[in-house]
Design a protein around this motif. Structure first.
Motif, PDB file in Angstrom:
ATOM      1  N   ALA A  78     -21.740  14.331  33.475  1.00 59.74           N
ATOM      2  CA  ALA A  78     -21.254  14.425  31.914  1.00 59.74           C
ATOM      3  C   ALA A  78     -22.406  15.509  31.382  1.00 59.74           C
ATOM      4  N   ASN A  79     -22.490  15.555  30.357  1.00 62.48           N
ATOM      5  CA  ASN A  79     -23.812  16.301  29.297  1.00 62.48           C
ATOM      6  C   ASN A  79     -24.426  15.359  28.954  1.00 62.48           C
ATOM      7  N   HIS A  80     -25.719  15.945  28.540  1.00 60.46           N
ATOM      8  CA  HIS A  80     -27.013  14.980  28.533  1.00 60.46           C
ATOM      9  C   HIS A  80     -27.478  15.391  27.820  1.00 60.46           C
ATOM     10  N   SER A  82     -29.260  12.743  25.469  1.00 58.68           N
ATOM     11  CA  SER A  82     -30.173  11.824  24.459  1.00 58.68           C
ATOM     12  C   SER A  82     -30.583  10.766  25.877  1.00 58.68           C
ATOM     13  N   ASP A  85     -27.567   8.288  27.403  1.00 62.82           N
ATOM     14  CA  ASP A  85     -26.850   8.724  27.758  1.00 62.82           C
ATOM     15  C   ASP A  85     -27.223   7.952  29.400  1.00 62.82           C
ATOM     16  N   THR A  88     -25.722   4.945  28.874  1.00 59.59           N
ATOM     17  CA  THR A  88     -24.582   5.093  28.214  1.00 59.59           C
ATOM     18  C   THR A  88     -23.306   5.002  29.509  1.00 59.59           C
ATOM     19  N   PHE A 150     -25.816  14.007  35.936  1.00 61.88           N
ATOM     20  CA  PHE A 150     -25.993  15.557  34.514  1.00 61.88           C
ATOM     21  C   PHE A 150     -26.260  16.400  34.923  1.00 61.88           C
ATOM     22  N   ILE A 155     -32.200  16.651  29.386  1.00 58.73           N
ATOM     23  CA  ILE A 155     -31.789  17.083  27.915  1.00 58.73           C
ATOM     24  C   ILE A 155     -32.142  18.055  27.333  1.00 58.73           C
ATOM     25  N   ILE A 186     -19.815  12.966  26.297  1.00 56.70           N
ATOM     26  CA  ILE A 186     -20.491  11.696  25.764  1.00 56.70           C
ATOM     27  C   ILE A 186     -21.022  12.609  25.143  1.00 56.70           C
ATOM     28  N   ASN A 189     -24.377  10.768  21.314  1.00 56.60           N
ATOM     29  CA  ASN A 189     -25.624  10.016  21.422  1.00 56.60           C
ATOM     30  C   ASN A 189     -26.103  11.600  21.141  1.00 56.60           C
ATOM     31  N   TRP A 190     -26.555  12.552  20.841  1.00 56.67           N
ATOM     32  CA  TRP A 190     -27.734  13.190  20.872  1.00 56.67           C
ATOM     33  C   TRP A 190     -27.488  13.307  19.235  1.00 56.67           C
ATOM     34  N   THR A 208     -17.498   8.200  24.414  1.00 52.29           N
ATOM     35  CA  THR A 208     -16.726   8.790  25.814  1.00 52.29           C
ATOM     36  C   THR A 208     -15.745   8.609  26.245  1.00 52.29           C
TER      37      THR A 208
END
Length: 253
Positions: A78-80, A82, A85, A88, A150, A155, A186, A189-190, A208
């Motif tokens: 997943a992207n990261h 926050s 995450d 989540t 991640f 982050i 995700i 979340n950012w 998500t």
């Protein structure tokens, strides 16, 4: 008035976060004492995430684009952007998923004890630590667990929602063990809890997207770059769909 409401909400969120974790801390500590108990520790993390999101009035949506095969293992990437995450992913994914996280998480008071004993931590400045992390991750797969990683490694403070470069580790493990990579996006979340040093959460849909698996059967180490870029592209395309102007503008920089 808006700032007052934001302050009240911030206090409520972080108080809820701490209280729920404190209530679960002793069971957490017990669960990490044996390998066979660790799945229960991860289940407690899921309870923690569900409870906090519910009491903080955060709407959630998990969009699955494939049906999980319970007989297969996956590496979720997943992207990261926050601190939300990890909870989540705990919330979104079924089963026991072993997180691979930076070693600094293991130094956080109380939380760190749980994290470094339940999951796998890595010091990216140490070649030995990175090697040990790959070995431990493969051992977790041999035990029948999924991995949650991640691949940006940290982050994304100044880049979100645009992705930073992905590290090779997850993709080398996937090819070595012939386990499918599952890209995860995700989305918000950012924006909900940006890593801007203020720690002020904002209510927004916590969405998500769990994409279709990228199979690794038959791939070799010569395919690491292709697999890495393919995974990154799937996540990036989803982010671009939600934030076209921001994404395209940041890509130009």
């Amino acid at each position: 008035m808006k700032k007052v409401i934001e302050k009240i909400y911030m206090v409520w969120v972080w108080t809820t976060f701490v209280i729920v974790f404190s209530c679960l801390y002793i069971p957490f500590c017990i669960s990490v004492q044996r390998e066979s108990w660790k799945k229960y520790g991860h289940f407690l993390n899921k309870i923690w995430a569900h409870t906090v999101f519910m009491f903080c009035f955060l709407p959630t949506k998990v969009e699955w684009r494939f049906k999980v095969n319970k007989k297969k293992q996956y590496i979720y990437c997943a992207n990261h952007a926050s601190y939300l995450d990890i909870p989540t992913m705990c919330y979104a994914l079924p089963g026991y998923n072993v997180f691979i996280g930076k070693s600094s998480l293991g130094k956080v008071p109380f939380f760190g004890y749980m994290f470094r004993n339940l999951y796998v931590s890595v010091d990216r400045k140490s070649s030995k630590s990175k090697y040990d992390t790959i070995v431990q991750s493969m051992q977790k797969i041999d035990l029948g667990y999924n991995l949650a990683i991640f691949p940006e490694g940290t982050i994304s403070k100044n880049h979100a929602p645009v992705l930073m470069e992905f590290k090779d580790g997850a993709f080398r493990i996937a090819i070595e063990k012939q386990v499918a990579i599952v890209p995860m996006t995700i989305v918000n979340n950012w924006l909900i809890l940006p890593d801007d040093g203020n720690y002020v959460p904002r209510r927004r849909l916590m969405k998500t997207v769990v994409h279709e698996p990228i199979e690794t059967t038959g791939l070799t180490m010569d395919d690491v770059t292709w697999l890495k870029e393919k995974t990154k592209q799937v996540i990036a395309d989803e982010l671009r769909k939600h934030f076209p102007e921001i994404y395209n503008e940041k890509e130009k920089v």
